[in-house]
Design a protein around this motif. Structure first.
Motif, PDB file in Angstrom:
ATOM      1  N   ALA A  57       0.848  -1.190   0.000  1.00 55.27           N
ATOM      2  CA  ALA A  57       0.000   0.000   0.000  1.00 55.27           C
ATOM      3  C   ALA A  57       0.884   1.240   0.000  1.00 55.27           C
ATOM      4  O   ALA A  57       1.859   1.329   0.750  1.00 55.27           O
ATOM      5  N   LEU A  58       0.540   2.195  -0.871  1.00 57.01           N
ATOM      6  CA  LEU A  58       1.251   3.468  -0.944  1.00 57.01           C
ATOM      7  C   LEU A  58       0.270   4.563  -0.560  1.00 57.01           C
ATOM      8  O   LEU A  58      -0.715   4.809  -1.268  1.00 57.01           O
ATOM      9  N   ILE A  59       0.524   5.217   0.568  1.00 62.69           N
ATOM     10  CA  ILE A  59      -0.362   6.276   1.054  1.00 62.69           C
ATOM     11  C   ILE A  59       0.227   7.615   0.623  1.00 62.69           C
ATOM     12  O   ILE A  59       1.359   7.952   0.979  1.00 62.69           O
ATOM     13  N   VAL A  60      -0.552   8.342  -0.190  1.00 61.48           N
ATOM     14  CA  VAL A  60      -0.081   9.570  -0.827  1.00 61.48           C
ATOM     15  C   VAL A  60      -0.647  10.795  -0.131  1.00 61.48           C
ATOM     16  O   VAL A  60      -1.853  10.881   0.129  1.00 61.48           O
ATOM     17  N   SER A  61       0.242  11.741   0.154  1.00 60.86           N
ATOM     18  CA  SER A  61      -0.171  13.076   0.576  1.00 60.86           C
ATOM     19  C   SER A  61       0.331  14.033  -0.498  1.00 60.86           C
ATOM     20  O   SER A  61       1.518  14.357  -0.555  1.00 60.86           O
ATOM     21  N   GLU A  62      -0.575  14.447  -1.381  1.00 67.68           N
ATOM     22  CA  GLU A  62      -0.165  15.235  -2.549  1.00 67.68           C
ATOM     23  C   GLU A  62       0.432  16.584  -2.164  1.00 67.68           C
ATOM     24  O   GLU A  62       1.453  16.998  -2.694  1.00 67.68           O
ATOM     25  N   GLY A  63      -0.232  17.281  -1.292  1.00 70.89           N
ATOM     26  CA  GLY A  63       0.170  18.648  -1.014  1.00 70.89           C
ATOM     27  C   GLY A  63      -0.231  19.558  -2.161  1.00 70.89           C
ATOM     28  O   GLY A  63      -0.826  19.122  -3.145  1.00 70.89           O
ATOM     29  N   PRO A  64       0.085  20.826  -2.084  1.00 70.61           N
ATOM     30  CA  PRO A  64      -0.312  21.761  -3.147  1.00 70.61           C
ATOM     31  C   PRO A  64       0.499  21.538  -4.425  1.00 70.61           C
ATOM     32  O   PRO A  64       1.641  21.092  -4.381  1.00 70.61           O
ATOM     33  N   ARG A  65      -0.137  21.849  -5.559  1.00 68.74           N
ATOM     34  CA  ARG A  65       0.543  21.749  -6.851  1.00 68.74           C
ATOM     35  C   ARG A  65       0.925  23.141  -7.333  1.00 68.74           C
ATOM     36  O   ARG A  65       0.117  24.069  -7.311  1.00 68.74           O
ATOM     37  N   LEU A  66       2.169  23.277  -7.775  1.00 70.34           N
ATOM     38  CA  LEU A  66       2.635  24.528  -8.376  1.00 70.34           C
ATOM     39  C   LEU A  66       2.624  24.371  -9.891  1.00 70.34           C
ATOM     40  O   LEU A  66       3.135  23.385 -10.430  1.00 70.34           O
ATOM     41  N   SER A  67       2.018  25.332 -10.564  1.00 75.40           N
ATOM     42  CA  SER A  67       1.951  25.301 -12.026  1.00 75.40           C
ATOM     43  C   SER A  67       2.489  26.602 -12.597  1.00 75.40           C
ATOM     44  O   SER A  67       2.533  27.632 -11.915  1.00 75.40           O
ATOM     45  N   LEU A  68       2.884  26.524 -13.837  1.00 74.19           N
ATOM     46  CA  LEU A  68       3.448  27.697 -14.502  1.00 74.19           C
ATOM     47  C   LEU A  68       2.341  28.696 -14.793  1.00 74.19           C
ATOM     48  O   LEU A  68       1.341  28.372 -15.448  1.00 74.19           O
ATOM     49  N   GLY A  69       2.492  29.893 -14.298  1.00 78.92           N
ATOM     50  CA  GLY A  69       1.511  30.941 -14.530  1.00 78.92           C
ATOM     51  C   GLY A  69       1.954  31.874 -15.641  1.00 78.92           C
ATOM     52  O   GLY A  69       2.505  31.448 -16.659  1.00 78.92           O
ATOM     53  N   GLU A  70       1.762  33.149 -15.439  1.00 74.47           N
ATOM     54  CA  GLU A  70       2.114  34.140 -16.451  1.00 74.47           C
ATOM     55  C   GLU A  70       3.612  34.432 -16.397  1.00 74.47           C
ATOM     56  O   GLU A  70       4.193  34.609 -15.327  1.00 74.47           O
ATOM     57  N   VAL A  71       4.224  34.449 -17.581  1.00 75.24           N
ATOM     58  CA  VAL A  71       5.646  34.769 -17.687  1.00 75.24           C
ATOM     59  C   VAL A  71       5.778  36.052 -18.500  1.00 75.24           C
ATOM     60  O   VAL A  71       5.368  36.109 -19.662  1.00 75.24           O
ATOM     61  N   LEU A  72       6.316  37.069 -17.883  1.00 78.03           N
ATOM     62  CA  LEU A  72       6.510  38.362 -18.531  1.00 78.03           C
ATOM     63  C   LEU A  72       7.975  38.505 -18.923  1.00 78.03           C
ATOM     64  O   LEU A  72       8.868  38.370 -18.089  1.00 78.03           O
ATOM     65  N   ILE A  73       8.206  38.729 -20.203  1.00 72.40           N
ATOM     66  CA  ILE A  73       9.563  38.932 -20.712  1.00 72.40           C
ATOM     67  C   ILE A  73       9.795  40.427 -20.893  1.00 72.40           C
ATOM     68  O   ILE A  73       9.083  41.093 -21.656  1.00 72.40           O
ATOM     69  N   GLU A  74      10.773  40.974 -20.172  1.00 72.79           N
ATOM     70  CA  GLU A  74      11.133  42.382 -20.304  1.00 72.79           C
ATOM     71  C   GLU A  74      12.506  42.461 -20.969  1.00 72.79           C
ATOM     72  O   GLU A  74      13.478  41.893 -20.464  1.00 72.79           O
ATOM     73  N   THR A  75      12.573  43.126 -22.116  1.00 76.05           N
ATOM     74  CA  THR A  75      13.825  43.201 -22.853  1.00 76.05           C
ATOM     75  C   THR A  75      14.190  44.639 -23.165  1.00 76.05           C
ATOM     76  O   THR A  75      13.308  45.489 -23.335  1.00 76.05           O
TER      77      THR A  75
END
Length: 675
Positions: free
Chosen positions: A101-119
């Motif tokens: 048995a594998l008991i999983v505690s996922e926790g929060p997921r981080l996903s890629l949001g907005e990426v602003l490129i300043e040049t």
């Protein structure tokens, strides 16, 4: 003591008693171990197990124990962390000899949001954004939803951006993470990336060092054309390659050319070190490993390379041409010194299977379904000539043909071709029956300029259907013709061009010899230019014009020798050949046809591209009575899939100049470029 031997029968003697044991194989002593994943909220157990795949086999086939359970937990934890669950915990528990048995505690997921490129420059922000986010989506386990955020992907993305700018000539470019913000509710990670583009570098005057002083002048004539060019990776690599070829093509096969660089404010200074070695002449070329191919034929092809300074670039080019025939799997060059400054070259061949029978099927919007069966021999009679015979059946007719091609006619670089054919093809309004012979010579004068000469003789019968006989011209005649075409091609690819241009200039003279003899001259021009707007956007402009003049007037010229318009490679609001003069909806062609095409395309994902286009064109003829062809304009949209055989195109062209009896628009399905 009792000893168990796997998959055997053991006899054990103890206390004067013989006991026979039938031993059960250890692999069958217990049922398959089950791995049960519990506590998953966002993903299903089957999703995770499928991703782990074959890595669980060794756990399932063995008896459950703590260390195998920990291995399974590690795999699940790795899968989740790769999908953005950075704090995921997986606890393993052995619940029997065949249950983990594998008991999983996922926790929060981080996903890629907005990426602003300043040049600080004029760089393509969209392209830089696409480059930066590439590593975040490269190992997304579940393949759907938003890309996961992984801390280790940030420096990778910054490095990718820097490398891209350097490849474009911005050698002092630097990309840094300016700001990162995590939304505690959604888990989205927004980032701001600062790109210091800096100046774009140009190639300046190189330095050349040669220990013995040789090669400096030749190097100068080689690098001179590159001065003041942008120092892109493409140009720098091309400079390096041409410096090397400048010496390998002049008898120095063992030359060493080292290239370093120095950077100024906006200057790229190449530094070359050249060690020429010994200059040698090629005395003889030998061949080895041939059983089906005539050695004399190979020597004839290689003969121009003998008795001069050894040209390794030309030798490699010839070897590539030999491999391109399909008659060989590999060719290896061995150089042997036979005298001071004199060498022989031995070509070691591994031959390939040259003969094959092929079957293929396809379709397009004009011919309908297509089926083809053929036989090919890429090494006909051991002479490296290509022979093919085949039959093609389509929705409009049937074609049978035999071809023989010699890539090195009489040992030269001229390609010679012969073709015998018989064709039955149904057009709108009439059907053509034709049997004939064609001969061709083709020569690449330079890398970009080529010439082709064709000639032919055939017997043609045109059968009247919906078109009246008065509009068909001669209906039974011998057709003899000669066509000369010059081509300039500076595209980066002939199959999937993204930049560059090309133009063809065909000129044809011929005669239709029937009840009357009608001679004609046909001249034309066609081509196009491809302009990349950005990494994802492209502009293309192309078209054609074709004019035919005759001794007896266009109405007397056989209908299948006239010029037509409309279709997937002209004005796309019309079906194939249906733009221009027609009778009851059936086209009969004219003496002048032209079209201009403008396309804007955008890469979507992988090989998929969206296309918008505008076409304009017309067909004219000196007829009286039936409807004439005026200017027609089309606008439309399409989808292209870029494949190795060319773009597969599905397009719809809408008729902006619709007259009575004209279509409002037309769907087209085709393979290959528009122009």
């Amino acid at each position: 003591m009792i000893t168990f031997l796997k998959d055997r029968v053991s006899v054990v003697r103890s206390a004067g008693m013989a006991v026979l044991f039938g031993v059960v194989p250890l692999s069958q002593a217990f049922a398959e171990t089950t791995v049960d994943i519990r506590g998953m909220k966002s993903k299903s157990e089957s999703d995770v197990l499928q991703l782990i795949g074959g890595r669980l086999v060794y756990i399932r086939e063995k008896e459950a124990n703590s260390w195998r359970a920990n291995d399974a937990a590690f795999m699940v934890r790795e899968i989740l962390q790769n999908d953005g669950y950075h704090s995921a915990e997986v606890t393993a528990k052995v619940e029997g000899s065949n249950m983990i048995a594998l008991i999983v505690s996922e926790g929060p997921r981080l996903s890629l949001g907005e990426v602003l490129i300043e040049t600080d420059g004029d760089g393509d922000v969209e392209s830089l954004h696409k480059t930066f986010v590439t590593p975040f989506g490269s190992t997304t386990p579940f393949g759907a939803g938003s890309a996961p955020f992984r801390e280790e992907d940030v420096p990778k993305g910054l490095e990718f951006v820097t490398r891209q700018l350097m490849a474009e000539g911005y050698w002092s470019a630097e990309a840094t993470l300016k700001k990162k913000n995590i939304d505690p509710e959604t888990g989205e990670v927004d980032m701001s990336v600062s790109v210091k583009q800096g100046p774009r570098f140009k190639i300046r005057r190189p330095t050349v060092d040669s220990p013995d002083g040789r090669g400096v002048k030749r190097a100068a004539t080689t690098w001179q054309p590159f001065l003041e060019e942008w120092a892109t990776t493409e140009n720098v690599n091309k400079l390096r390659a041409e410096m090397l070829e400048a010496f390998t093509s002049r008898g120095y096969p063992d030359v060493t050319v080292l290239m370093n660089n120095r950077l100024g404010y906006d200057s790229y200074f190449p530094d070359f070190t050249i060690m020429l070695g010994v200059r040698v002449k090629l005395v003889d070329i030998k061949v080895d490993g041939l059983s089906r191919t005539r050695p004399k034929r190979v020597k004839q092809i290689m003969e121009p390379l003998k008795e001069g300074w050894y040209d390794e670039a030309a030798m490699n080019s010839k070897v590539k041409e030999l491999l391109a025939t399909g008659a060989f799997r590999s060719v290896r060059i061995e150089k042997t010194e036979v005298a001071p400054k004199r060498i022989n070259a031995t070509l070691h061949f591994e031959e390939a299977k040259a003969k094959e029978v092929t079957f293929s099927a396809g379709a397009d919007s004009f011919n309908g379904p297509l089926f083809r069966a053929g036989f090919t021999d890429r090494n006909f009679r051991g002479a490296l000539r290509g022979f093919s015979a085949g039959m093609e059946l389509s929705g409009r007719g049937i074609l049978g043909e035999v071809r023989l091609t010699d890539p090195w006619w009489r040992g030269t670089d001229v390609q010679r071709g012969h073709r015998l054919y018989s064709l039955i093809k149904a057009y709108d309004g009439y059907t053509t029956y034709e049997t004939g012979y064609e001969s061709s010579w083709e020569y690449d004068v330079t890398e970009h300029y080529s010439m082709k000469l064709l000639g032919g003789l055939s017997f043609v019968t045109v059968a009247e259907e919906e078109l009246p006989i008065s509009l068909l011209g001669d209906t039974q005649y011998f057709h003899t013709w000669v066509k000369f075409t010059q081509s300039l091609d500076y595209r980066d690819s002939k199959i999937l061009p993204k930049s560059g241009w090309h133009v063809d200039l065909p000129l044809q003279i011929g005669a239709a010899i029937g009840d009357d003899t009608n001679t004609y001259l046909k001249a034309g021009v066609d081509g196009g230019i491809y302009l990349p707007i950005s990494d994802t956007w492209q502009l293309g402009i192309g078209g054609f014009a074709e004019l035919v003049t005759t001794s007896g007037g266009i109405a007397q010229l056989p209908v299948d020798l006239r010029v037509f318009n409309g279709g997937a490679r002209s004005v796309r609001s019309f079906p194939e050949r249906e733009l221009g003069p027609s009778f009851a909806g059936d086209p009969y062609g004219g003496d002048f046809s032209w079209a201009v095409n403008t396309e804007v395309s955008k890469s979507l994902k992988g090989p998929l591209r969206a296309v918008a286009f505008v076409d304009a064109g017309a067909v004219t003829g000196d007829y009286t009575g039936p409807r004439q062809g005026g200017l027609e304009i089309a606008a439309g949209l399409g989808v292209h899939i870029d494949l190795p055989i060319g773009p597969v195109r599905l397009e719809y062209g809408h008729n902006l100049t619709q007259d009575d009896a004209e279509p409002s628009g037309t769907w087209h399905f085709a393979i290959g470029t528009t122009f």
